[in-house]
Motif scaffolding. Structure first.
Motif, PDB file in Angstrom:
ATOM      1  N   HIS A 146      -8.705   8.049   5.262  1.00  0.00           N
ATOM      2  CA  HIS A 146      -8.775   6.915   4.560  1.00  0.00           C
ATOM      3  C   HIS A 146     -10.120   5.987   4.238  1.00  0.00           C
ATOM      4  CE1 HIS A 146      -4.884   7.377   6.031  1.00  0.00           C
ATOM      5  NE2 HIS A 146      -4.529   6.374   5.315  1.00  0.00           N
ATOM      6  N   GLU A 188      -6.139   7.608  -1.280  1.00  0.00           N
ATOM      7  CA  GLU A 188      -5.958   6.118  -0.174  1.00  0.00           C
ATOM      8  C   GLU A 188      -6.510   4.864  -0.872  1.00  0.00           C
ATOM      9  OE1 GLU A 188      -4.058   5.522   2.020  1.00  0.00           O
ATOM     10  OE2 GLU A 188      -3.300   7.627   2.694  1.00  0.00           O
ATOM     11  N   HIS A 245       0.831  -1.086   0.007  1.00  0.00           N
ATOM     12  CA  HIS A 245       0.192   0.053   0.001  1.00  0.00           C
ATOM     13  C   HIS A 245       0.743   1.358  -0.055  1.00  0.00           C
ATOM     14  CE1 HIS A 245      -3.498   2.255   1.503  1.00  0.00           C
ATOM     15  NE2 HIS A 245      -2.625   3.124   1.931  1.00  0.00           N
ATOM     16  N   GLU A 246       1.950   1.210   0.726  1.00  0.00           N
ATOM     17  CA  GLU A 246       2.879   2.467   0.777  1.00  0.00           C
ATOM     18  C   GLU A 246       3.658   2.624  -0.407  1.00  0.00           C
ATOM     19  OE1 GLU A 246       2.312   4.620   3.131  1.00  0.00           O
ATOM     20  OE2 GLU A 246       1.099   3.351   4.384  1.00  0.00           O
ATOM     21  N   HIS A 298       1.359   4.404  -2.739  1.00  0.00           N
ATOM     22  CA  HIS A 298       1.564   5.973  -2.815  1.00  0.00           C
ATOM     23  C   HIS A 298       2.756   6.525  -3.478  1.00  0.00           C
ATOM     24  CE1 HIS A 298      -1.757   6.765  -0.024  1.00  0.00           C
ATOM     25  NE2 HIS A 298      -1.268   5.734   0.942  1.00  0.00           N
TER      26      HIS A 298
HETATM   27 ZN   LIG Z   1      -2.083   5.275   2.655  1.00  0.00          ZN
END
Ligand SMILES: [Zn+2]
Length: 357
Positions: free
Chosen positions: A339, A294, A213-214, A217
């Motif tokens: 989020h 997000e 997930h990071e 980003h």
């Molecule tokens: Zn995030």
């Protein structure tokens, strides 16, 4: 508490502006009628007042966190963090106050443009410098040492097509039982930070989902885009504050001497109050932008990790550990939800598992 806390900063700034006739004379004297000095004093003073008025709420939040076992930080360490936060806030606010006061004094009809430009520079500078200057004040980080996890992180980064040479672990367990992770910085200052509580309490496959997930980003450049949103929105915000200041005090040149400086500070206080109100009212726009990024990171993270079951377990574990609400009311989500809710994220994982899009 959130309903009281959200408008509190704006209400404080408005109150300070309305009470201006009481504090302006001594402040202008202390600044020896120099606009930049008066602006710096105003900025630092507003930071102190805002923190002081919000202190009962942050204290209650801390005490309840201790009661429920989610906050592990002792009172002295917590107070030290509050003091450090205030110190940083005072420095930044003093700098902004000095800059805006000089702009108002020198360019009575064009200061809004200078302020918008300054805001953009500050937003990008803080985004780049936060990992280097701000984060080390509140936490210690160390490189990720677990060799197996490091290898998995590199493999995920390869799949996402990004560099992951700077993954760190912080000492969150000194403050909380909650688990989290984040990416911050731009360019060379960029790093991914995993909470040590995440590595301690969550199975490897779920940690991998967090990393994916990071990395999403990073891949989608969300920090750069977020900073650009902030810089762009600073333009209409500065114009609106300029219009409100003009409506209350006119657009004439303030002149020199104590009277001129007093008018500059009066305009500065009205501008600060306007900015605080605009900021508070634009929360739904900001959280909407944040939720969109997000959602994108979650969806891309699911594609990169290809492990929807881990994503579901992760959401369940995060709600459990962080005493989160899996499905908060719509109004709460609109104002405070940065989020998608845990339930929405589980829904996304189920859709990914079914091969949906
Ligand atoms: Zn995030």
């Amino acid at each position: 508490m959130a309903a009281i806390g959200a408008p509190l900063g704006a209400a404080t700034a408005v109150g300070v502006a309305l009470l201006g006739s009481r504090w302006r004379p001594p402040l202008v004297r202390a600044a020896r009628a120099r606009p930049w000095r008066a602006g710096a004093l105003f900025g630092a003073g507003l930071a102190v007042v805002t923190t002081a008025i919000a202190l009962p709420l942050s204290g209650a939040r801390y005490a309840w966190g201790r009661d429920y076992g989610i906050v592990t930080q002792g009172l002295p360490a917590w107070l030290l963090d509050v003091a450090k936060g205030l110190g940083i806030q005072m420095l930044i606010s003093a700098g902004i106050g000095a800059g805006v006061a000089v702009a108002i004094a020198r360019a009575p009809r064009a200061w809004w443009a200078l302020v918008a430009l300054g805001a953009a520079v500050l937003i990008y500078a803080l985004t780049v410098l936060s990992p280097l200057l701000l984060e080390p004040v509140f936490q210690k980080t160390a490189p990720l040492r677990d060799p197996a996890l490091s290898a998995q992180v590199l493999e995920l980064a390869d799949r996402a097509g990004v560099e992951a040479d700077d993954v760190k672990v912080n000492d969150a367990s000194a403050r909380t039982t909650a688990a989290n992770a984040y990416v911050s910085g731009l360019g060379d200052s960029r790093h991914i930070v995993l909470f040590d509580t995440l590595l301690r309490d969550f199975p490897d496959d779920q940690v991998r989902m967090v990393v994916a997930h990071e990395l999403a980003h990073v891949e989608r450049r969300h920090l750069l885009k977020g900073a650009t949103w902030g810089a762009a929105l600073a333009i209409p915000a500065a114009l609106l504050a300029f219009a409100i200041v003009g409506w209350r005090t006119g657009f004439g040149a303030p002149g020199g001497g104590p009277e001129g400086t007093s008018l500059v500070v009066r305009r500065l206080a009205i501008a600060a109050a306007s900015a605080a109100v605009i900021g508070a009212l634009s929360a739904p726009l900001m959280t909407w932008v944040s939720r969109a990024y997000e959602r994108e990171a979650e969806w891309r993270g699911l594609a990169i990790s290809a492990d929807p079951d881990a994503a579901i377990g992760l959401q369940q574990g995060l709600v459990d550990r962080s005493l989160g609400v899996p499905d908060p009311p719509e109004a709460v989500q609109v104002w405070f939800g940065t989020h998608p809710t845990a339930l929405e994220r589980i829904g996304m994982a189920l859709r990914a598992r079914d091969g949906g899009s």
